[in-house]
Write an enzyme that holds these catalytic residues in place. Structure first.
Site, PDB file in Angstrom:
ATOM      1  N   ARG A  22      37.498  43.239  56.364  1.00  0.00           N
ATOM      2  CA  ARG A  22      38.618  42.305  56.255  1.00  0.00           C
ATOM      3  C   ARG A  22      39.447  42.307  57.535  1.00  0.00           C
ATOM      4  O   ARG A  22      39.718  43.375  58.087  1.00  0.00           O
ATOM      5  CB  ARG A  22      39.497  42.680  55.065  1.00  0.00           C
ATOM      6  CG  ARG A  22      40.210  41.481  54.445  1.00  0.00           C
ATOM      7  CD  ARG A  22      40.936  41.860  53.188  1.00  0.00           C
ATOM      8  NE  ARG A  22      40.063  42.320  52.113  1.00  0.00           N
ATOM      9  CZ  ARG A  22      40.454  42.452  50.855  1.00  0.00           C
ATOM     10  NH1 ARG A  22      41.703  42.176  50.528  1.00  0.00           N
ATOM     11  NH2 ARG A  22      39.625  42.877  49.921  1.00  0.00           N
ATOM     12  N   GLU A  42      42.539  49.008  36.588  1.00  0.00           N
ATOM     13  CA  GLU A  42      43.483  49.467  37.597  1.00  0.00           C
ATOM     14  C   GLU A  42      44.828  48.780  37.447  1.00  0.00           C
ATOM     15  O   GLU A  42      44.913  47.656  36.938  1.00  0.00           O
ATOM     16  CB  GLU A  42      42.961  49.137  38.993  1.00  0.00           C
ATOM     17  CG  GLU A  42      41.720  49.825  39.436  1.00  0.00           C
ATOM     18  CD  GLU A  42      41.428  49.497  40.885  1.00  0.00           C
ATOM     19  OE1 GLU A  42      41.902  50.224  41.761  1.00  0.00           O
ATOM     20  OE2 GLU A  42      40.738  48.485  41.147  1.00  0.00           O
ATOM     21  N   MET A  43      45.839  49.426  37.974  1.00  0.00           N
ATOM     22  CA  MET A  43      47.163  48.832  38.081  1.00  0.00           C
ATOM     23  C   MET A  43      47.120  47.490  38.833  1.00  0.00           C
ATOM     24  O   MET A  43      47.893  46.584  38.564  1.00  0.00           O
ATOM     25  CB  MET A  43      48.067  49.833  38.821  1.00  0.00           C
ATOM     26  CG  MET A  43      49.467  49.367  39.095  1.00  0.00           C
ATOM     27  SD  MET A  43      50.459  49.347  37.611  1.00  0.00           S
ATOM     28  CE  MET A  43      51.975  48.672  38.304  1.00  0.00           C
ATOM     29  N   SER A  44      46.172  47.370  39.750  1.00  0.00           N
ATOM     30  CA  SER A  44      46.070  46.178  40.593  1.00  0.00           C
ATOM     31  C   SER A  44      45.484  44.973  39.884  1.00  0.00           C
ATOM     32  O   SER A  44      45.354  43.900  40.479  1.00  0.00           O
ATOM     33  CB  SER A  44      45.222  46.490  41.822  1.00  0.00           C
ATOM     34  OG  SER A  44      43.910  46.830  41.435  1.00  0.00           O
ATOM     35  N   ASP A  68      43.756  36.039  41.104  1.00  0.00           N
ATOM     36  CA  ASP A  68      43.943  36.230  42.543  1.00  0.00           C
ATOM     37  C   ASP A  68      42.981  35.339  43.321  1.00  0.00           C
ATOM     38  O   ASP A  68      42.246  34.532  42.741  1.00  0.00           O
ATOM     39  CB  ASP A  68      43.817  37.707  42.921  1.00  0.00           C
ATOM     40  CG  ASP A  68      42.380  38.179  43.058  1.00  0.00           C
ATOM     41  OD1 ASP A  68      41.511  37.666  42.317  1.00  0.00           O
ATOM     42  OD2 ASP A  68      42.125  39.059  43.902  1.00  0.00           O
ATOM     43  N   SER A  85      39.875  37.871  49.536  1.00  0.00           N
ATOM     44  CA  SER A  85      40.510  38.155  48.252  1.00  0.00           C
ATOM     45  C   SER A  85      41.918  37.574  48.181  1.00  0.00           C
ATOM     46  O   SER A  85      42.103  36.379  48.276  1.00  0.00           O
ATOM     47  CB  SER A  85      40.494  39.663  47.998  1.00  0.00           C
ATOM     48  OG  SER A  85      40.959  39.975  46.724  1.00  0.00           O
ATOM     49  N   HIS A  86      42.936  38.447  48.024  1.00  0.00           N
ATOM     50  CA  HIS A  86      44.320  37.996  47.857  1.00  0.00           C
ATOM     51  C   HIS A  86      45.093  38.016  49.174  1.00  0.00           C
ATOM     52  O   HIS A  86      46.298  37.786  49.174  1.00  0.00           O
ATOM     53  CB  HIS A  86      45.030  38.885  46.836  1.00  0.00           C
ATOM     54  CG  HIS A  86      45.048  40.331  47.230  1.00  0.00           C
ATOM     55  ND1 HIS A  86      43.963  41.145  47.069  1.00  0.00           N
ATOM     56  CD2 HIS A  86      46.019  41.093  47.798  1.00  0.00           C
ATOM     57  CE1 HIS A  86      44.248  42.366  47.514  1.00  0.00           C
ATOM     58  NE2 HIS A  86      45.496  42.354  47.960  1.00  0.00           N
ATOM     59  N   HIS A 121      42.354  44.784  38.489  1.00  0.00           N
ATOM     60  CA  HIS A 121      40.887  44.811  38.350  1.00  0.00           C
ATOM     61  C   HIS A 121      40.559  45.386  36.969  1.00  0.00           C
ATOM     62  O   HIS A 121      41.026  46.472  36.615  1.00  0.00           O
ATOM     63  CB  HIS A 121      40.254  45.707  39.410  1.00  0.00           C
ATOM     64  CG  HIS A 121      40.241  45.143  40.793  1.00  0.00           C
ATOM     65  ND1 HIS A 121      39.238  44.320  41.247  1.00  0.00           N
ATOM     66  CD2 HIS A 121      41.113  45.282  41.817  1.00  0.00           C
ATOM     67  CE1 HIS A 121      39.487  43.984  42.505  1.00  0.00           C
ATOM     68  NE2 HIS A 121      40.623  44.555  42.875  1.00  0.00           N
ATOM     69  N   ASP A 160      38.848  38.236  41.058  1.00  0.00           N
ATOM     70  CA  ASP A 160      38.436  39.514  40.479  1.00  0.00           C
ATOM     71  C   ASP A 160      39.634  40.334  40.004  1.00  0.00           C
ATOM     72  O   ASP A 160      39.470  41.466  39.546  1.00  0.00           O
ATOM     73  CB  ASP A 160      37.551  40.322  41.443  1.00  0.00           C
ATOM     74  CG  ASP A 160      38.233  40.686  42.756  1.00  0.00           C
ATOM     75  OD1 ASP A 160      39.446  40.420  42.905  1.00  0.00           O
ATOM     76  OD2 ASP A 160      37.547  41.242  43.640  1.00  0.00           O
ATOM     77  N   ARG A 161      40.855  39.752  40.091  1.00  0.00           N
ATOM     78  CA  ARG A 161      42.052  40.451  39.606  1.00  0.00           C
ATOM     79  C   ARG A 161      42.867  39.514  38.721  1.00  0.00           C
ATOM     80  O   ARG A 161      42.973  38.321  38.982  1.00  0.00           O
ATOM     81  CB  ARG A 161      42.906  40.954  40.769  1.00  0.00           C
ATOM     82  CG  ARG A 161      42.164  41.973  41.620  1.00  0.00           C
ATOM     83  CD  ARG A 161      43.117  42.747  42.494  1.00  0.00           C
ATOM     84  NE  ARG A 161      43.955  41.872  43.277  1.00  0.00           N
ATOM     85  CZ  ARG A 161      45.197  42.157  43.642  1.00  0.00           C
ATOM     86  NH1 ARG A 161      45.765  43.285  43.272  1.00  0.00           N
ATOM     87  NH2 ARG A 161      45.880  41.322  44.367  1.00  0.00           N
ATOM     88  N   LYS A 166      32.660  41.047  51.228  1.00  0.00           N
ATOM     89  CA  LYS A 166      32.333  42.091  50.268  1.00  0.00           C
ATOM     90  C   LYS A 166      30.815  42.136  50.144  1.00  0.00           C
ATOM     91  O   LYS A 166      30.172  41.103  49.925  1.00  0.00           O
ATOM     92  CB  LYS A 166      32.972  41.804  48.908  1.00  0.00           C
ATOM     93  CG  LYS A 166      34.493  41.869  48.925  1.00  0.00           C
ATOM     94  CD  LYS A 166      35.109  41.566  47.563  1.00  0.00           C
ATOM     95  CE  LYS A 166      36.638  41.669  47.614  1.00  0.00           C
ATOM     96  NZ  LYS A 166      37.280  41.348  46.323  1.00  0.00           N
ATOM     97  N   ASP A 168      40.118  35.523  44.925  1.00  0.00           N
ATOM     98  CA  ASP A 168      38.678  35.432  44.674  1.00  0.00           C
ATOM     99  C   ASP A 168      38.316  35.697  43.221  1.00  0.00           C
ATOM    100  O   ASP A 168      37.152  35.840  42.872  1.00  0.00           O
ATOM    101  CB  ASP A 168      37.890  36.345  45.612  1.00  0.00           C
ATOM    102  CG  ASP A 168      38.127  37.828  45.379  1.00  0.00           C
ATOM    103  OD1 ASP A 168      39.194  38.190  44.835  1.00  0.00           O
ATOM    104  OD2 ASP A 168      37.257  38.641  45.753  1.00  0.00           O
ATOM    105  N   THR A 218      42.064  55.028  42.908  1.00  0.00           N
ATOM    106  CA  THR A 218      42.243  53.584  43.013  1.00  0.00           C
ATOM    107  C   THR A 218      41.085  52.988  43.819  1.00  0.00           C
ATOM    108  O   THR A 218      40.527  53.636  44.696  1.00  0.00           O
ATOM    109  CB  THR A 218      43.580  53.288  43.721  1.00  0.00           C
ATOM    110  OG1 THR A 218      44.649  53.658  42.850  1.00  0.00           O
ATOM    111  CG2 THR A 218      43.719  51.832  44.088  1.00  0.00           C
TER     112      THR A 218
END
Length: 450
Positions: free
Chosen positions: A13, A319-321, A236, A101-102, A323, A240-241, A111, A238, A300
């Site tokens: 990235r 996850e907290m994020s 998000d 992603s975001h 995912h 995935d979240r 990825k 892409d 994480t």
């Protein structure tokens, strides 16, 4: 042009033109394909997001991969989980999705996957070294195009979801890649759907495509309240979240969304294990145990968690994020579109307002994920020093990923982000005053080393 700093922990990235250009992707494609050939593998499926640079970068990656001898199937502009689905459905050896992603619009990335496993960490460093050494294989791969995978994905998810009544949902696609999929699937299941920002746009003109940050969910929250809908789903860049707001417009943190899904999972899978990352609330871990599950705290990172799930045979994690990983009735990778559908399944089972789903839990005061700027070259060292200091003072420290310091009435966390030049912290306690005390204690130690 290949710059080592774009090879991060989970993916590649960087900023377009400054850190990544078409030549970078040509080399990445050629290098990745060379690694595959060395493993006796040959097929790659590739897709990309709606960023303005993605098509050029995807073409360059394909050129490099073909010259190294791999056969490539291009599935076009797709969400990241659709690319993962394509690896499985088309029985490909590997996958690549061109996305940041975001991240903001000036970024792009990539990825990589070996099968459904992320190609990350040491593997990415091996790829970098191979490129720097120029140790490419040579061959003449073939290129094919698949235009049907998106419809097959929509069909597959639709068939594997059971929504028992018409739920009223607003979907905020964030002008990312999830907008073309989730509303369509929910409508096929009979839901009433209002779309917001569901047209992919690489400029992200309405808000930053990260549904875990409250300011990015303001429009969705307002719309849900005004329309008197049952919930709002945010995706998000892409897809995935996942982010969720209740009927009152209040946003759930990622661990709360995971908690609701975990209750539903454990109701039909008693005694099973659930993995959650170190940023998640004590309430989540306690709730999993109280309902007969085994709570496993882990590092994480989507790649870390997917690998851990496979290693120990766990079929649900998060996850907290935002995912969410479901191998229960699904394929095991992080797919916000599918996870959103599973959440709507839960809503359809009851008339209870979404705002009441966790109302029975103890009241804890917590911060969102907080970021402190720290150079990539220094951030891990700062975390190590803070962790060592807490250990030396005999605090209860979990160091699986940074340092999570547990007290009788709360906890604090410091870890280095694997994707950006920041230190990540989070705090939680039984009172707001105690939460702030813990925060002050940890931040005082951080500031000594910044």
């Amino acid at each position: 042009m290949i710059k080592s700093e774009v090879f991060r922990q989970y993916d590649i990235r960087g900023i377009v033109d400054e850190q990544l250009n078409a030549e970078s992707y040509y080399l990445i494609g050629k290098g990745f394909a060379s690694i595959l050939i060395g493993k006796g593998l040959k097929t790659i499926v590739i897709g990309g997001d709606a960023r303005h640079s993605t098509q050029e970068f995807k073409d360059a990656f394909i050129k490099g991969a073909l010259e190294a001898g791999c056969d490539v199937t291009d599935v076009g502009m797709v969400a990241t989980p659709v690319l993962y689905f394509a690896i499985w459905k088309l029985k490909q050896d590997a996958g690549a999705v061109i996305t940041a992603s975001h991240n903001p619009s000036q970024y792009n990335g990539c990825k990589l996957n070996l099968g459904l496993a992320s190609f990350y960490a040491e593997s990415l460093q091996e790829l970098l070294k191979l490129i720097q050494a120029g140790k490419f294989t040579s061959g003449k791969g073939t290129l094919s195009h698949n235009d049907s995978i998106e419809e097959e994905y929509i069909d597959y998810v639709t068939e594997n979801i059971n929504i028992q009544r018409p739920v009223k949902v607003i979907v905020d696609g964030g002008n990312g890649m999830g907008g073309p999929y989730l509303p369509e699937i929910l409508r096929r299941k009979g839901c009433e759907v209002i779309e917001m920002y569901c047209d992919p746009d690489g400029d992200f003109p309405n808000h930053h495509p990260d549904p875990t940050v409250e300011k990015n969910m303001v429009d969705l929250s307002r719309a849900v309240v005004e329309a008197e809908y049952e919930l709002g789903i945010g995706l998000d860049g892409d897809a995935d979240r996942l982010g969720v707001v209740d009927e009152k417009g209040k946003m759930f943190f990622g661990d709360q969304t995971l908690n609701i899904l975990a209750r539903d999972y454990l109701a039909t899978n008693p005694g099973k294990s659930i993995i959650a990352d170190v940023k998640c609330s004590k309430n989540l871990y306690d709730d999993i145990k109280a309902r007969g599950g085994k709570a496993i705290m882990y590092k994480t990172g989507h790649a870390n968690i997917k690998m851990r799930m496979k290693e120990i045979g766990v079929e649900f994690a998060g996850e907290m994020s935002g995912h969410i990983f479901l191998a229960d009735r699904y394929l095991g990778f992080d797919d916000a579109i599918y996870a959103a559908c599973r959440f709507v399944e839960i809503v359809a089972k009851t008339a209870m307002p979404v705002s009441q789903y966790l109302a029975d839990q103890p009241k804890l005061y917590n911060t969102p994920e907080l970021h402190t700027k720290c150079e990539d070259s220094r951030k891990f060292d700062v975390v190590d020093k803070v962790c060592a200091e807490f250990k030396a003072e005999n605090y209860d420290v979990n160091d699986i990923d940074g340092a999570r310091i547990t007290f009788e009435d709360g906890w604090g966390l410091i870890r280095a982000s694997n994707t950006t030049p920041v230190l990540v912290t989070r705090y939680e306690a039984t009172t707001k005053a105690r939460m702030l005390e813990i925060q002050a204690l940890v931040e005082a130690k951080i500031n000594k080393y910044l």
